[in-house]
Write a protein that holds these residues in place. Structure first.
Motif, mmCIF file in Angstrom:
data_model
loop_
_atom_site.group_PDB
_atom_site.id
_atom_site.type_symbol
_atom_site.label_atom_id
_atom_site.label_comp_id
_atom_site.label_asym_id
_atom_site.label_seq_id
_atom_site.Cartn_x
_atom_site.Cartn_y
_atom_site.Cartn_z
ATOM 1 N N ALA A 178 1.035 -1.216 0.067
ATOM 2 C CA ALA A 178 0.252 -0.064 -0.034
ATOM 3 C C ALA A 178 0.758 1.430 0.108
ATOM 4 N N ASP A 179 2.018 1.389 0.687
ATOM 5 C CA ASP A 179 2.914 2.274 0.591
ATOM 6 C C ASP A 179 4.360 1.416 0.602
ATOM 7 N N PRO A 180 5.474 1.979 0.474
ATOM 8 C CA PRO A 180 6.842 1.248 0.307
ATOM 9 C C PRO A 180 7.159 0.707 1.960
ATOM 10 N N GLY A 181 7.352 -0.643 1.716
ATOM 11 C CA GLY A 181 7.404 -1.317 3.109
ATOM 12 C C GLY A 181 6.553 -1.873 4.011
ATOM 13 N N VAL A 182 5.279 -1.325 3.392
ATOM 14 C CA VAL A 182 3.797 -1.919 3.935
ATOM 15 C C VAL A 182 3.179 -2.658 3.070
ATOM 16 N N PRO A 183 3.269 -4.083 2.933
ATOM 17 C CA PRO A 183 2.478 -4.557 2.080
ATOM 18 C C PRO A 183 1.332 -5.154 2.773
ATOM 19 N N TRP A 184 0.211 -5.692 2.032
ATOM 20 C CA TRP A 184 -0.781 -6.705 2.528
ATOM 21 C C TRP A 184 -0.063 -8.140 2.517
ATOM 22 N N THR A 185 -0.568 -8.781 3.463
ATOM 23 C CA THR A 185 -0.176 -10.259 3.697
ATOM 24 C C THR A 185 -1.387 -11.068 3.803
ATOM 25 N N TYR A 186 -1.293 -12.376 3.406
ATOM 26 C CA TYR A 186 -2.290 -13.164 3.703
ATOM 27 C C TYR A 186 -2.176 -14.623 4.456
ATOM 28 N N ALA A 187 -3.235 -14.896 5.187
ATOM 29 C CA ALA A 187 -3.217 -16.070 6.070
ATOM 30 C C ALA A 187 -4.515 -16.553 6.489
ATOM 31 N N ALA A 188 -4.522 -17.824 6.782
ATOM 32 C CA ALA A 188 -5.851 -18.456 7.124
ATOM 33 C C ALA A 188 -5.767 -18.454 8.510
ATOM 34 N N THR A 189 -6.953 -18.067 9.115
ATOM 35 C CA THR A 189 -7.097 -18.356 10.472
ATOM 36 C C THR A 189 -8.368 -19.413 10.815
ATOM 37 N N ASN A 190 -8.408 -19.476 12.111
ATOM 38 C CA ASN A 190 -9.851 -20.754 12.544
ATOM 39 C C ASN A 190 -10.938 -19.967 12.012
ATOM 40 N N HIS A 191 -11.084 -18.650 11.867
ATOM 41 C CA HIS A 191 -12.160 -18.034 11.615
ATOM 42 C C HIS A 191 -12.512 -17.650 10.006
ATOM 43 N N GLY A 192 -11.548 -18.014 9.145
ATOM 44 C CA GLY A 192 -11.480 -17.614 7.760
ATOM 45 C C GLY A 192 -10.262 -17.117 7.341
ATOM 46 N N ASP A 193 -10.119 -16.865 5.992
ATOM 47 C CA ASP A 193 -9.011 -16.013 5.376
ATOM 48 C C ASP A 193 -8.798 -14.783 6.024
ATOM 49 N N LEU A 194 -7.366 -14.027 6.238
ATOM 50 C CA LEU A 194 -7.487 -12.757 6.855
ATOM 51 C C LEU A 194 -6.547 -12.090 6.127
ATOM 52 N N ALA A 195 -6.811 -10.746 5.290
ATOM 53 C CA ALA A 195 -5.701 -9.988 5.020
ATOM 54 C C ALA A 195 -5.266 -8.912 5.961
ATOM 55 N N LEU A 196 -3.651 -9.023 5.979
ATOM 56 C CA LEU A 196 -3.244 -8.556 7.304
ATOM 57 C C LEU A 196 -2.011 -7.576 6.880
ATOM 58 N N MET A 197 -2.222 -6.550 7.337
ATOM 59 C CA MET A 197 -1.225 -5.304 7.085
ATOM 60 C C MET A 197 -0.395 -4.940 8.266
ATOM 61 N N LEU A 198 0.814 -5.158 8.321
ATOM 62 C CA LEU A 198 1.629 -4.948 9.594
ATOM 63 C C LEU A 198 2.573 -3.906 9.445
ATOM 64 N N LYS A 199 2.185 -2.781 10.046
ATOM 65 C CA LYS A 199 2.977 -1.488 9.732
ATOM 66 C C LYS A 199 3.970 -1.214 10.385
ATOM 67 N N SER A 200 5.293 -0.889 10.242
ATOM 68 C CA SER A 200 6.213 -0.293 11.065
ATOM 69 C C SER A 200 5.862 0.944 11.576
ATOM 70 N N GLY A 201 6.154 1.547 12.805
ATOM 71 C CA GLY A 201 5.562 2.637 13.280
ATOM 72 C C GLY A 201 5.750 3.935 12.393
#
Length: 420
Positions: free
Chosen positions: A381-404
């Motif tokens: 979405a911005d440099p160094g801030v990607p979407w990532t994709y994972a499976a959870t017990n409650h369904g697929d999750l789009a997860l973005m982890l952003k450095s402060g």
């Protein structure tokens, strides 16, 4: 397919940052959260794997133990080269952990010399004459010096690293870097012959980092921020077109923020200014036993499901100091991590399928609470801030982890509103 390169990152958002860099370089990249074990699996056909640890601020001996375990696991997957990724602000103390971890990785690999460069030009981090700059300011004069755990008051990387290792530290200056790959290789060799083990390199541009990456392709261990990781990635021969990435899934959207960085505070302010639902968590009340988590969930349940929500414990430097004065630095951080990790689990149970998390320690708490061990890295979405994709017990999750400190001021609103 075996891995072409393995990476050990010292926090979770740093792992996300360097994984995005490898992907930009054309490598299909997986991100693994926490020390892997025999049950940890990777997505198929990965060229690169990043193991994201929470070792930036742990005691040095723990950071070394975890990093060596990650190195052995990456070797077992075929990685001949290991990249040690740390923050572009070189967050550390005189006791480590950058020096001790790098020395341990080198010892295990039988390496004699390594190169360090925390430059990240797209994010305004450059290195000149061995000094770290943030845009046009020395690190020690910039707002980024106010790290809550590792304040950075010295911009000299040679001096900082020399305090963390018993081995000599040298410099490859920019005049050498701009002469190209062979000049850098010769400089590294000369340092090695003189008994220098750690070589800090200047870099002002992405082109400089590409030179450094090509020059260090044969070293068993290389260290730096995401920029040098991308330079290394480009140095590996291409294997074909990058795989198509999924788009963020539909579903309810939320932001959980624990970072107190100036950029995260800007992003919170923009979210609030857009009249989107936001809730500040009272960390002191939670520490006193009040059910702050239950209150936050009741608030969430009352919001419009079509709008993204923001729940945050982030605070200004003055507010943070007041909380730390009452709870202590360690307990204040632990309280925030516990609150936001617990909330993440409840929000995903309630149908959140797009989750943006701000802050390295917060990201570690969230992924741990959700039981997420590995993700596939997608578009930024911005440099160094990607979407990532994972499976959870409650369904697929789009997860973005952003450095402060990463992301444009409008990242929260733009990332979540555009993917609705």
């Amino acid at each position: 397919m075996t891995l072409r390169i393995g990476c050990i990152a010292d926090d979770f958002t740093g792992g996300t940052d360097v994984a995005a860099a490898f992907r930009r370089a054309g490598l299909r990249t997986a991100l693994v959260f926490g020390a892997p074990d025999g049950t940890t699996t990777l997505p198929a056909d990965c060229d690169a794997a990043v193991v994201a640890l929470k070792s930036r601020s742990t005691p040095a001996d723990e950071a070394v133990t975890d990093s060596l375990a990650a190195q052995r696991w990456l070797w077992s997957k075929g990685a001949a080269q290991v990249y040690f990724k740390y923050c572009s602000t070189f967050d550390s103390t005189p006791q480590g952990n950058i020096g001790p971890v790098t020395d341990a990785l080198l010892d295990a690999a039988g390496g004699a010399v390594t190169l360090h460069c925390p430059a990240s030009p797209p994010n305004g981090r450059t290195v000149y004459q061995g000094h770290l700059f943030v845009h046009d300011q020395l690190l020690s004069d910039s707002p980024l010096r106010h790290h809550p755990l590792n304040p950075m008051t010295d911009p000299s990387l040679v001096r900082l690293l020399s305090a963390q290792t018993r081995h000599p530290v040298g410099l490859v200056d920019w005049s050498t870097v701009r002469r190209g790959v062979e000049a850098v290789r010769e400089a590294i060799t000369a340092h090695q012959q003189a008994g220098v083990r750690h070589v800090v390199a200047d870099a002002l541009t992405d082109d400089d980092l590409a030179v450094l990456g090509a020059a260090t392709l044969e070293l068993p261990v290389v260290a730096g921020a995401a920029g040098l990781g991308e330079g290394l990635g480009h140095a590996y021969p291409a294997t074909g077109p990058a795989a198509a990435e999924p788009t963020p899934s539909v579903g309810r959207a939320a932001v959980l923020a624990g970072s107190c960085s100036a950029r995260t505070l800007e992003q919170i302010a923009q979210f609030y200014a857009a009249s989107l639902p936001s809730l500040h968590l009272d960390v002191l009340a939670a520490a006193s036993g009040r059910d702050v988590t239950g209150e936050a969930l009741a608030w969430y349940d009352a919001q419009d499901p079509d709008l993204p929500v923001l729940i945050y414990a982030s605070a200004s430097p003055e507010e943070l100091s007041a909380v730390q004065a009452q709870l202590g630095v360690t307990e204040a951080a632990a309280q925030v991590e516990e609150l936001l990790g617990t909330l993440a689990s409840h929000l995903v149970e309630r149908g959140v399928r797009r989750l943006l998390v701000a802050g390295g320690e917060t990201s570690g708490a969230v992924t741990t609470a959700l039981g997420i061990r590995a993700v596939l890295v997608g578009e930024e979405a911005d440099p160094g801030v990607p979407w990532t994709y994972a499976a959870t017990n409650h369904g697929d999750l789009a997860l973005m982890l952003k450095s402060g400190n990463f992301g444009a001021p409008d990242l929260f609103t733009r990332a979540l509103m555009e993917t609705k």
